[in-house]
Design an enzyme around this catalytic site. Structure first.
Site, PDB file in Angstrom:
ATOM      1  N   GLN A 270       0.826  -1.214   0.000  1.00 26.08           N
ATOM      2  CA  GLN A 270       0.000   0.000   0.000  1.00 26.08           C
ATOM      3  C   GLN A 270       0.853   1.254   0.000  1.00 26.08           C
ATOM      4  O   GLN A 270       0.456   2.286  -0.545  1.00 26.08           O
ATOM      5  CB  GLN A 270      -0.964   0.020   1.185  1.00 26.08           C
ATOM      6  CG  GLN A 270      -2.058  -1.003   1.045  1.00 26.08           C
ATOM      7  CD  GLN A 270      -2.712  -0.960  -0.330  1.00 26.08           C
ATOM      8  OE1 GLN A 270      -3.423  -0.041  -0.671  1.00 26.08           O
ATOM      9  NE2 GLN A 270      -2.443  -1.970  -1.155  1.00 26.08           N
ATOM     10  N   HIS A 273       1.393   2.949  -3.334  1.00 19.52           N
ATOM     11  CA  HIS A 273       0.303   3.602  -4.079  1.00 19.52           C
ATOM     12  C   HIS A 273       0.570   5.075  -4.331  1.00 19.52           C
ATOM     13  O   HIS A 273       0.263   5.599  -5.398  1.00 19.52           O
ATOM     14  CB  HIS A 273      -1.012   3.468  -3.313  1.00 19.52           C
ATOM     15  CG  HIS A 273      -1.883   2.388  -3.872  1.00 19.52           C
ATOM     16  ND1 HIS A 273      -2.325   2.405  -5.166  1.00 19.52           N
ATOM     17  CD2 HIS A 273      -2.394   1.273  -3.322  1.00 19.52           C
ATOM     18  CE1 HIS A 273      -3.066   1.328  -5.390  1.00 19.52           C
ATOM     19  NE2 HIS A 273      -3.111   0.623  -4.277  1.00 19.52           N
ATOM     20  N   GLU A 339      -8.931   1.372   5.710  1.00 20.49           N
ATOM     21  CA  GLU A 339      -9.521   0.911   4.444  1.00 20.49           C
ATOM     22  C   GLU A 339      -9.322  -0.605   4.315  1.00 20.49           C
ATOM     23  O   GLU A 339     -10.251  -1.341   4.041  1.00 20.49           O
ATOM     24  CB  GLU A 339      -8.825   1.656   3.286  1.00 20.49           C
ATOM     25  CG  GLU A 339      -9.338   1.244   1.929  1.00 20.49           C
ATOM     26  CD  GLU A 339      -8.410   1.673   0.802  1.00 20.49           C
ATOM     27  OE1 GLU A 339      -7.297   2.165   1.066  1.00 20.49           O
ATOM     28  OE2 GLU A 339      -8.810   1.502  -0.357  1.00 20.49           O
ATOM     29  N   HIS A 340      -8.079  -1.040   4.525  1.00 15.90           N
ATOM     30  CA  HIS A 340      -7.782  -2.483   4.477  1.00 15.90           C
ATOM     31  C   HIS A 340      -7.269  -2.909   5.842  1.00 15.90           C
ATOM     32  O   HIS A 340      -6.368  -2.261   6.379  1.00 15.90           O
ATOM     33  CB  HIS A 340      -6.658  -2.785   3.475  1.00 15.90           C
ATOM     34  CG  HIS A 340      -6.931  -2.309   2.092  1.00 15.90           C
ATOM     35  ND1 HIS A 340      -6.370  -1.172   1.568  1.00 15.90           N
ATOM     36  CD2 HIS A 340      -7.709  -2.834   1.119  1.00 15.90           C
ATOM     37  CE1 HIS A 340      -6.791  -1.007   0.335  1.00 15.90           C
ATOM     38  NE2 HIS A 340      -7.608  -1.995   0.022  1.00 15.90           N
ATOM     39  N   ASP A 373      -7.199  -6.817  -3.984  1.00 10.59           N
ATOM     40  CA  ASP A 373      -6.998  -5.717  -4.929  1.00 10.59           C
ATOM     41  C   ASP A 373      -7.315  -6.142  -6.349  1.00 10.59           C
ATOM     42  O   ASP A 373      -7.712  -5.325  -7.175  1.00 10.59           O
ATOM     43  CB  ASP A 373      -5.539  -5.233  -4.881  1.00 10.59           C
ATOM     44  CG  ASP A 373      -5.337  -4.195  -3.797  1.00 10.59           C
ATOM     45  OD1 ASP A 373      -6.334  -3.690  -3.271  1.00 10.59           O
ATOM     46  OD2 ASP A 373      -4.166  -3.894  -3.483  1.00 10.59           O
ATOM     47  N   HIS A 432     -53.178  17.988   4.327  1.00  6.72           N
ATOM     48  CA  HIS A 432     -52.863  16.568   4.550  1.00  6.72           C
ATOM     49  C   HIS A 432     -54.046  15.886   5.248  1.00  6.72           C
ATOM     50  O   HIS A 432     -54.484  14.804   4.872  1.00  6.72           O
ATOM     51  CB  HIS A 432     -51.623  16.422   5.464  1.00  6.72           C
ATOM     52  CG  HIS A 432     -50.321  16.633   4.760  1.00  6.72           C
ATOM     53  ND1 HIS A 432     -49.913  17.833   4.281  1.00  6.72           N
ATOM     54  CD2 HIS A 432     -49.307  15.751   4.474  1.00  6.72           C
ATOM     55  CE1 HIS A 432     -48.718  17.710   3.735  1.00  6.72           C
ATOM     56  NE2 HIS A 432     -48.337  16.447   3.833  1.00  6.72           N
TER      57      HIS A 432
END
Ligand code: NAD
Length: 445
Positions: A270, A273, A339-340, A373, A432
């Site tokens: 990661q 990235h 996230e992971h 992934d 109403h």
């Protein structure tokens, strides 16, 4: 928070035992969320320019940011031949496609929900696909065909009628053959050759050649994420987004049973990235010696990576937190909401029930994050920045919405009418109330 750096350590180290709540909270802040005001000041003018000047602005911005001079910002996918890929690449995409398709198809439930809430009052809920969707496939520092699969397949499974895909072009103005192959396979109609905030604006507002969409999905860098947040708040765009999916992050919870080389490899996966990615190691009762082995594995493996510079910069914004039990590890993990989340410990599967906040979880020594992934079947477009506390990752339902319906019989109206009329009176909404009373013959005009 107090950080101790042993010499040659790549990751700075902190100790859970001596941190207070505020310090733990500070550790949950992501490096990418630096200055949203500054970011917005960059992104807003880009979006206004595309909104006002359409294709002309899109072409200028693509030349400026992606160094590609294009004559048209859009490729009509059906007009292009299927690209010829090397066999192993095509086979890998096809295998990934099959697994992702299987998992997302299994999520498709078209059966309406029907409930008689009261005698004569039947409520129902019906699923519909979102008609026009725009997929963002990042392509700045790395071209990500896998993201085209992760977004295109659920849109295809959900049955969206028009699916367009935006991705930054290469400098020669072309799009990656893998993305083109996948676009054809998942039924994308147009590829928008643009990236960043300008691509998001083009799909949200529409231009002469880019169709306007109803929903935008996909990850991207801070410019992309900010642009998505801005258009979702702009009523003139009238568009929704999947989630804030920004720079990737990973948390690895490891105990002494974990292989140091696996742990380092997962963290690096990661870190490569982008420079604003963050990786976190939660070390459960690891000795200083075991931690040193992981640190030197990080160093040795990083040296051999072509993206070493990016990796080292993101590692400099990352950390290891030492804990003395799995309950401390999970307490911090749920607070951080990664996230992971990789749980590389003994009996890893037993801890899934204790995970409250995470985008996607990887259990046991062989469940590398890379599997999710690319090809295990789960989606890799996941909430970052701690948004896993309230957002889910992309799934088939990201491309669907629900319509509710009710059918009230005369008997049903008799059952709920008095309560409806009373509540309308409480709110002083006489029209109403009248709509009920007139049906029950209690008023006449
Ligand atoms: P990208 O496609 O998101 O961004 C590239 C675009 O950024 C360029 O086309 C340009 O228009 C714009 N840009 C670059 N510098 C700019 C500047 N100074 N001003 C204005 N605009 C500028 O590609 P990327 O940069 O490689 O980022 C991809 C991101 O997606 C990474 O951070 C990665 O971690 C993330 N990602 C997240 C997930 C997830 O599920 N959360 C999945 C995959 C990738």
């Amino acid at each position: 928070p107090p950080a101790v750096n042993t010499c040659n350590s790549i990751l700075k180290s902190v100790d859970f035992q001596i941190l207070g709540e505020n310090e733990l909270q500070d550790l949950c802040k992501r490096p990418a969320v630096v200055d949203t005001v500054k970011l917005e000041a960059i992104v807003r003018p880009i979006m206004t320019s595309v909104r006002t000047n359409g294709d002309k602005a899109l072409l200028e911005l693509t030349e400026k940011f992606d160094k590609a001079k294009l004559s048209s910002p859009v490729i009509d996918v059906s007009a292009v031949d299927e690209p010829v890929l090397e066999k192993d690449i095509r086979d890998a995409i096809d295998l990934a496609y099959d697994n992702i398709y299987k998992f997302h198809k299994a999520q498709l439930n078209l059966e309406p929900l029907v409930v008689e809430t009261c005698k004569g009052v039947v409520c129902s809920r019906h699923v519909r696909s979102i008609e026009r969707v725009g997929l963002y496939v990042p392509g700045g520092s790395a071209v990500l065909p896998s993201t085209a699969l992760m977004l295109g397949i659920p849109a295809q499974v959900a049955g969206c009628q028009e699916v367009i895909l935006a991705t930054p072009p290469k400098q020669d103005g072309s799009v990656s053959l893998e993305i083109l192959y996948i676009a054809k396979k998942v039924g994308v109609s147009k590829i928008v050759l643009a990236g960043g905030a300008q691509a998001i604006a083009a799909m949200a507002y529409g231009t002469e050649s880019v169709p306007k969409v109803d929903k935008l999905c996909g990850p991207g860098n801070s410019f992309v994420t900010m642009a998505k947040m801005l258009v979702q708040n702009d009523s003139t765009a009238s568009v929704s987004i999947d989630m804030p999916a920004g720079p990737s992050e990973i948390m690895v919870i490891a105990d002494e049973s974990a292989d140091a080389s696996f742990v380092a490899a997962d963290l690096l996966s990661q870190a490569e990235h982008g420079t604003d990615s963050q990786v976190v190691l939660v070390a459960v009762n690891l000795s200083d010696k075991q931690l040193d082995i992981i640190q030197s594995q990080l160093d040795a493996q990083a040296k051999r990576l072509p993206r070493e510079k990016i990796v080292r910069e993101s590692l400099s914004k990352s950390f290891v937190i030492k804990v003395s039990s799995m309950s401390q590890a999970l307490y911090f993990s749920n607070k951080y909401a990664p996230e992971h989340l990789l749980i590389n410990t003994q009996n890893a599967e037993d801890y899934l029930k204790d995970v409250q906040n995470a985008g996607s979880v990887f259990l046991g020594p062989y469940s590398s994050e890379s599997c999710g992934d690319y090809a295990s079947g789960t989606n890799h477009t996941l909430p970052t920045y701690g948004y896993a506390r309230m957002y889910s990752g992309v799934s088939t339902s990201s491309f669907q919405k629900h319509i509710t319906a009710q059918c009230v019989s005369k008997e049903g109206l008799a059952n709920i009418g008095p309560a409806v009329a009373t509540l309308a009176a409480v709110e002083k909404l006489d029209a109403h109330r009248n709509a009920i009373l007139i049906r029950q013959g209690q008023i006449d005009y």
